[in-house]
Design a protein around this motif. Structure first.
Motif, PDB file in Angstrom:
ATOM      1  N   LEU A  28       0.846  -1.183   0.000  1.00 22.49           N
ATOM      2  CA  LEU A  28       0.000   0.000   0.000  1.00 22.49           C
ATOM      3  C   LEU A  28       0.880   1.231   0.000  1.00 22.49           C
ATOM      4  O   LEU A  28       1.986   1.225   0.525  1.00 22.49           O
ATOM      5  N   THR A  31      -1.997   5.408   4.046  1.00 22.01           N
ATOM      6  CA  THR A  31      -3.182   5.069   4.818  1.00 22.01           C
ATOM      7  C   THR A  31      -3.880   6.344   5.273  1.00 22.01           C
ATOM      8  O   THR A  31      -3.403   7.033   6.164  1.00 22.01           O
ATOM      9  N   ASP A  32      -5.005   6.624   4.636  1.00 21.63           N
ATOM     10  CA  ASP A  32      -5.825   7.781   5.013  1.00 21.63           C
ATOM     11  C   ASP A  32      -5.049   9.093   5.088  1.00 21.63           C
ATOM     12  O   ASP A  32      -5.316   9.922   5.943  1.00 21.63           O
ATOM     13  N   ILE A  47      -5.766   7.685   0.106  1.00 22.87           N
ATOM     14  CA  ILE A  47      -6.191   6.294   0.252  1.00 22.87           C
ATOM     15  C   ILE A  47      -6.924   6.108   1.573  1.00 22.87           C
ATOM     16  O   ILE A  47      -6.363   6.357   2.640  1.00 22.87           O
ATOM     17  N   HIS A  48      -8.157   5.661   1.491  1.00 19.68           N
ATOM     18  CA  HIS A  48      -8.923   5.270   2.667  1.00 19.68           C
ATOM     19  C   HIS A  48      -8.804   3.755   2.760  1.00 19.68           C
ATOM     20  O   HIS A  48      -9.470   3.017   2.026  1.00 19.68           O
ATOM     21  N   GLU A  49      -7.945   3.317   3.641  1.00 22.44           N
ATOM     22  CA  GLU A  49      -7.603   1.900   3.702  1.00 22.44           C
ATOM     23  C   GLU A  49      -8.681   1.094   4.429  1.00 22.44           C
ATOM     24  O   GLU A  49      -9.246   1.534   5.423  1.00 22.44           O
ATOM     25  N   ASN A  50      -8.954  -0.086   3.877  1.00 23.53           N
ATOM     26  CA  ASN A  50      -9.830  -1.048   4.553  1.00 23.53           C
ATOM     27  C   ASN A  50     -11.200  -0.440   4.871  1.00 23.53           C
ATOM     28  O   ASN A  50     -11.717  -0.570   5.979  1.00 23.53           O
ATOM     29  N   ASN A  60      -9.741  -1.134   0.032  1.00 19.39           N
ATOM     30  CA  ASN A  60      -9.166   0.207  -0.048  1.00 19.39           C
ATOM     31  C   ASN A  60      -9.962   1.040  -1.042  1.00 19.39           C
ATOM     32  O   ASN A  60     -10.457   0.522  -2.051  1.00 19.39           O
ATOM     33  N   GLU A  62      -9.426   4.706  -3.135  1.00 12.67           N
ATOM     34  CA  GLU A  62      -8.559   5.826  -3.475  1.00 12.67           C
ATOM     35  C   GLU A  62      -9.400   6.983  -4.003  1.00 12.67           C
ATOM     36  O   GLU A  62     -10.351   6.778  -4.757  1.00 12.67           O
TER      37      GLU A  62
END
Length: 312
Positions: A28, A31-32, A47-50, A60, A62
């Motif tokens: 990745l 993360t956010d 990126i808003h992960e998970n 994820n 994007e």
């Protein structure tokens, strides 16, 4: 013989859909937080992960904010939702090492005043469920048959399709989050959706199923020839295509690799578009690209064309 053929072709489709599942796992990028991807674009990819969901497994998401986007400004942006988010902005996470280049294209087209100010929201696919989430669940009598369920189970590990659930995720969970978090218009005329291959199918399904949410759909290299399911879905289009007075749809296909199969099917759909009242070049386009293949390289080379039509 029919079930054996169905299983064989679904096996090929699932191999294509899951080809990224290898021992070369891509890391990745962020993360956010805002991360510039790639280095030569001026916009930001967040990126808003998970991202959690009650309808589908987490993934994820994007979000590309073009050059000039200001959180503190009252200027609002259109929203384009794109599937297969791994491939949209970043070559390091793309299956083929080549991304669509949507970030650069959006920045350039906005500066040239070819399109409206637009952010791009790109949820990743989840590899094993990609086919099941992107294949339209219509008509119900075809997708729920024992024959289809057996083929799906053998080749995907799941005996059902989840495209209705995937669209609920987009419409009921992701869109409200985007509407609340970013400076965007929330109305149908300012919301579009686009994808390639199976992503083309789910984009068309989305605008047909949620015509009050999505005002435009881009269907790139649409994978029509899914045995049993593909033709069955095509037969639903005359009654489900959205109103041409308020919607626009883009189709295209190449002439090499998988795309070489698409023209006969696309011609059938084109006739359905005409019968529905769509006008070519006005609220609908179908383009044929000689020599283009079924891959990110080809889609990267022509991405500006659907973007300009959908977002102008």
């Amino acid at each position: 013989m029919k079930i054996l053929k169905l299983i064989a072709i679904l096996s090929l489709l699932c191999t294509i859909s899951c080809k990224q599942e290898s021992d070369k796992k891509k890391p990745l990028v962020s993360t956010d937080i805002a991360a510039v991807l790639p280095a030569d674009t001026k916009g930001k990819v967040i990126i808003h992960e998970n991202f959690k969901s009650e309808h589908v497994i987490p993934r994820n998401v994007e979000v590309f904010l073009p050059d000039g986007y200001d959180t503190n400004s009252k200027k609002k942006y259109n929203v384009l939702y794109m599937h297969d988010g791994q491939n949209v902005f970043n070559s390091k996470t793309s299956y083929t090492g080549i991304d669509w280049g949507v970030d650069e294209a959006i920045d350039s087209l906005i500066k040239l005043k070819k399109i409206k100010n637009t952010i791009v929201v790109a949820p990743w696919n989840t590899v094993k469920k990609r086919f099941s989430e992107y294949m339209p669940e219509a008509p119900a009598e075809a997708t729920s048959s024992a024959e289809v369920k057996a083929a799906l189970k053998q080749n995907t590990g799941f005996d059902d399709l989840y495209s209705d659930e995937y669209l609920k995720f987009l419409v009921e969970e992701l869109k409200p989050f985007i509407d609340k978090t970013y400076n965007v218009y929330t109305t149908v005329e300012n919301t579009a959706i686009m994808g390639s291959s199976m992503g083309g199918l789910i984009s068309l399904y989305a605008i047909c199923k949620y015509p009050k949410v999505f005002g435009a759909a881009g269907c790139v290299s649409t994978h029509w020839p899914v045995p049993v399911l593909g033709e069955a879905y095509m037969k639903t289009l005359p009654s489900t295509l959205p109103d041409p007075k308020t919607h626009k749809i883009y189709f295209d296909f190449g002439t090499e690799t998988l795309d070489a199969q698409y023209e006969p099917y696309q011609k059938q759909v084109d006739q359905m578009m005409l019968d529905k009242g769509y006008k070519k070049g006005v609220n609908w386009i179908t383009k044929k690209f000689e020599g283009a293949s079924h891959d990110e390289k080809s889609w990267n080379e022509r991405i500006h064309i659907p973007l300009e039509f959908l977002l102008q």
